[in-house]
Design a protein around this motif. Structure first.
Motif, short mmCIF file in Angstrom:
data_model
loop_
_atom_site.label_atom_id
_atom_site.label_comp_id
_atom_site.label_asym_id
_atom_site.label_seq_id
_atom_site.Cartn_x
_atom_site.Cartn_y
_atom_site.Cartn_z
N LEU A 122 0.84 -1.19 0.00
CA LEU A 122 0.00 0.00 0.00
C LEU A 122 0.88 1.25 0.00
CD1 LEU A 122 -2.81 1.33 0.30
CD2 LEU A 122 -2.53 1.12 2.77
N SER A 123 0.65 2.13 -0.98
CA SER A 123 1.43 3.36 -1.06
C SER A 123 0.73 4.45 -0.25
CB SER A 123 1.56 3.79 -2.53
OG SER A 123 2.30 4.98 -2.64
N VAL A 124 1.08 4.53 1.02
CA VAL A 124 0.39 5.43 1.95
C VAL A 124 0.58 6.89 1.57
CG1 VAL A 124 0.26 6.21 4.35
CG2 VAL A 124 0.53 3.77 3.83
N SER A 125 1.81 7.29 1.27
CA SER A 125 2.08 8.70 0.96
C SER A 125 1.33 9.12 -0.30
CB SER A 125 3.58 8.94 0.79
OG SER A 125 4.10 8.12 -0.25
N GLN A 126 1.32 8.23 -1.30
CA GLN A 126 0.60 8.54 -2.54
C GLN A 126 -0.90 8.68 -2.27
OE1 GLN A 126 1.04 5.63 -5.66
NE2 GLN A 126 -0.66 6.47 -6.85
N ALA A 127 -1.44 7.80 -1.45
CA ALA A 127 -2.87 7.83 -1.14
C ALA A 127 -3.24 9.13 -0.42
CB ALA A 127 -3.25 6.62 -0.30
N LYS A 128 -2.42 9.54 0.52
CA LYS A 128 -2.70 10.76 1.28
C LYS A 128 -2.65 11.99 0.37
CE LYS A 128 -1.06 9.12 5.78
NZ LYS A 128 -0.06 9.31 6.87
N GLU A 129 -1.61 12.06 -0.47
CA GLU A 129 -1.47 13.22 -1.35
C GLU A 129 -2.60 13.27 -2.37
OE1 GLU A 129 0.51 15.89 -1.26
OE2 GLU A 129 1.04 15.04 0.69
N THR A 130 -2.96 12.11 -2.91
CA THR A 130 -4.04 12.07 -3.89
C THR A 130 -5.36 12.48 -3.25
OG1 THR A 130 -2.94 10.29 -5.10
CG2 THR A 130 -5.29 10.60 -5.52
N THR A 131 -5.61 12.01 -2.02
CA THR A 131 -6.83 12.39 -1.31
C THR A 131 -6.91 13.89 -1.13
OG1 THR A 131 -6.90 10.28 -0.13
CG2 THR A 131 -8.15 12.09 0.82
N LYS A 132 -5.81 14.48 -0.67
CA LYS A 132 -5.80 15.93 -0.43
C LYS A 132 -6.03 16.71 -1.73
CE LYS A 132 -3.13 17.93 2.52
NZ LYS A 132 -1.98 18.45 3.30
N SER A 133 -5.34 16.31 -2.80
CA SER A 133 -5.45 17.05 -4.06
C SER A 133 -6.83 16.86 -4.69
CB SER A 133 -4.35 16.64 -5.03
OG SER A 133 -4.46 15.27 -5.38
N ALA A 134 -7.37 15.64 -4.61
CA ALA A 134 -8.69 15.39 -5.20
C ALA A 134 -9.78 16.17 -4.48
CB ALA A 134 -9.01 13.89 -5.15
N LEU A 135 -9.66 16.26 -3.16
CA LEU A 135 -10.64 17.04 -2.39
C LEU A 135 -10.47 18.53 -2.66
CD1 LEU A 135 -10.64 15.15 1.04
CD2 LEU A 135 -12.26 14.96 -0.84
N LEU A 136 -9.24 18.99 -2.81
CA LEU A 136 -9.02 20.40 -3.13
C LEU A 136 -9.61 20.78 -4.49
CD1 LEU A 136 -5.41 21.28 -1.88
CD2 LEU A 136 -7.57 22.40 -1.24
N GLU A 137 -9.52 19.86 -5.45
CA GLU A 137 -10.10 20.13 -6.77
C GLU A 137 -11.60 20.34 -6.69
OE1 GLU A 137 -9.06 17.03 -9.48
OE2 GLU A 137 -6.90 17.39 -9.31
N MET A 138 -12.23 19.73 -5.70
CA MET A 138 -13.67 19.92 -5.49
C MET A 138 -13.96 21.07 -4.53
SD MET A 138 -15.67 17.73 -7.16
CE MET A 138 -17.13 17.50 -6.15
N GLY A 139 -12.88 21.76 -4.10
CA GLY A 139 -13.06 22.88 -3.20
C GLY A 139 -13.11 22.52 -1.73
N ILE A 140 -12.67 21.29 -1.40
CA ILE A 140 -12.69 20.84 0.00
C ILE A 140 -11.28 20.95 0.55
CG2 ILE A 140 -13.23 18.91 1.55
CD1 ILE A 140 -14.98 17.78 -0.77
N ASP A 141 -11.08 21.87 1.50
CA ASP A 141 -9.76 22.09 2.09
C ASP A 141 -9.62 21.16 3.28
OD1 ASP A 141 -7.32 23.00 2.77
OD2 ASP A 141 -7.93 25.03 3.34
N LEU A 142 -8.94 20.04 3.07
CA LEU A 142 -8.81 19.01 4.09
C LEU A 142 -7.75 19.39 5.11
CD1 LEU A 142 -9.82 16.13 4.79
CD2 LEU A 142 -7.89 15.27 3.46
N ARG A 143 -8.11 19.31 6.38
CA ARG A 143 -7.16 19.67 7.44
C ARG A 143 -6.09 18.59 7.63
NH1 ARG A 143 -12.18 21.04 9.14
NH2 ARG A 143 -12.48 19.09 10.28
N ASP A 144 -6.55 17.35 7.78
CA ASP A 144 -5.61 16.27 8.06
C ASP A 144 -6.18 14.97 7.50
OD1 ASP A 144 -3.86 14.41 9.02
OD2 ASP A 144 -4.34 14.70 11.15
N PRO A 145 -5.54 14.37 6.48
CA PRO A 145 -6.08 13.14 5.89
C PRO A 145 -6.06 11.95 6.84
CG PRO A 145 -3.91 13.62 5.00
CD PRO A 145 -4.32 14.81 5.81
#
Length: 265
Positions: A122-145
């Motif tokens: 499992l690529s944890v760092s990739q998953a966290k970064e992708t989650t943050k960027s995907a949510l930001l693209e929808m306008g969701i500013d994630l505090r902590d994944p």
């Protein structure tokens, strides 16, 4: 992005019916959902909304009529078939694991791995970064994944579920009563992200019993009552009061109000 003039529908039902033995759940239902638009299906409890959702999401096959995706007739055997054609459904329970982190829930069942999937890690760092960027693209500013998703508000969890569906390629997004258990502010958050999905070109089917919420975001409005589509409207050709009256039964509502008034006297 707004709905274009006469595009090929992302999803279409024509004369669709569903029976369970002698019980008629849906009868002669027609529905058109265009890319980059929000189609609202309104109805009270028992109207047939749950059966309609299950047909669109591949849980049930219609007994009659035709179901088309991007103009092509389809017959789904399972929700996996629907998902493969770009139809994602966000149910009321959201299918999240409250004690798991936001990023684990975002990738639940689609975890990125390093190396071959069968033997990869499992690529944890990739998953966290992708989650943050995907949510930001929808306008969701994630505090902590890493935050457990259960600590988010109901509206925020709905927003994550919507962003997850869009990220994984949903062309049609079906939302099952996403604001039903939320307060005013949290409902507003969900409605905001419904419009964000629409702006991304997604065809949204918003199932709700709340005409106020539907009217805020909808392009088309279809009214379901006792398994039948009893009315259909388009934005610009209907006012909120007319939508409420049609959903409540119009003359039937006036008669009930008169009866209640008589009792109170």
């Amino acid at each position: 992005m707004t709905a274009t003039q006469n595009p090929t529908p992302a999803l279409e039902l024509e004369g669709t019916g569903k029976t369970f033995g002698s019980v008629i759940a849906l009868r002669d239902v027609s529905l058109r959902v265009d890319p980059g638009s929000v189609t609202c299906v309104l109805g009270d409890n028992g109207a047939g909304k749950s059966t309609l959702i299950k047909i669109l999401s591949g849980v049930h096959r219609p007994t009659s009529g035709e179901f088309r995706v991007q103009g092509e007739p389809v017959s789904f055997s399972s929700p996996r078939d629907a998902l493969a054609r770009g139809i994602a459904t966000v149910f009321q329970d959201l299918a999240t694991v409250p004690l798991m982190s936001i990023w684990r829930n975002f990738f639940l069942g689609n975890e990125p791995v390093a190396g071959p999937r069968a033997a990869g890690f499992l690529s944890v760092s990739q998953a966290k970064e992708t989650t943050k960027s995907a949510l930001l693209e929808m306008g969701i500013d994630l505090r902590d994944p890493n935050q457990p998703i259960g600590t988010l508000s109901g509206g925020e969890r709905q927003a994550v579920a919507i962003a997850r569906a869009v990220h994984f390629g949903a062309k049609v997004l079906i939302l099952d009563e996403p604001t039903s258990a939320l307060g005013v502010r949290q409902s507003g958050i969900v409605l905001k992200y419904i419009l964000a999905a629409r702006e991304r070109g997604v065809a949204v089917v918003f199932i709700t019993h709340n005409p106020h919420h539907a009217f805020m975001v909808g392009d088309r409005f279809s009214l379901l009552n006792r398994g039948r589509m009893i009315a259909a409207f388009e934005r610009g050709n209907v006012e909120l009061e007319e939508l409420i009256s049609a959903m409540a039964g119009g003359a039937e509502l006036e008669s009930l109000a008169h009866e209640i008034s008589s009792i109170r006297r």
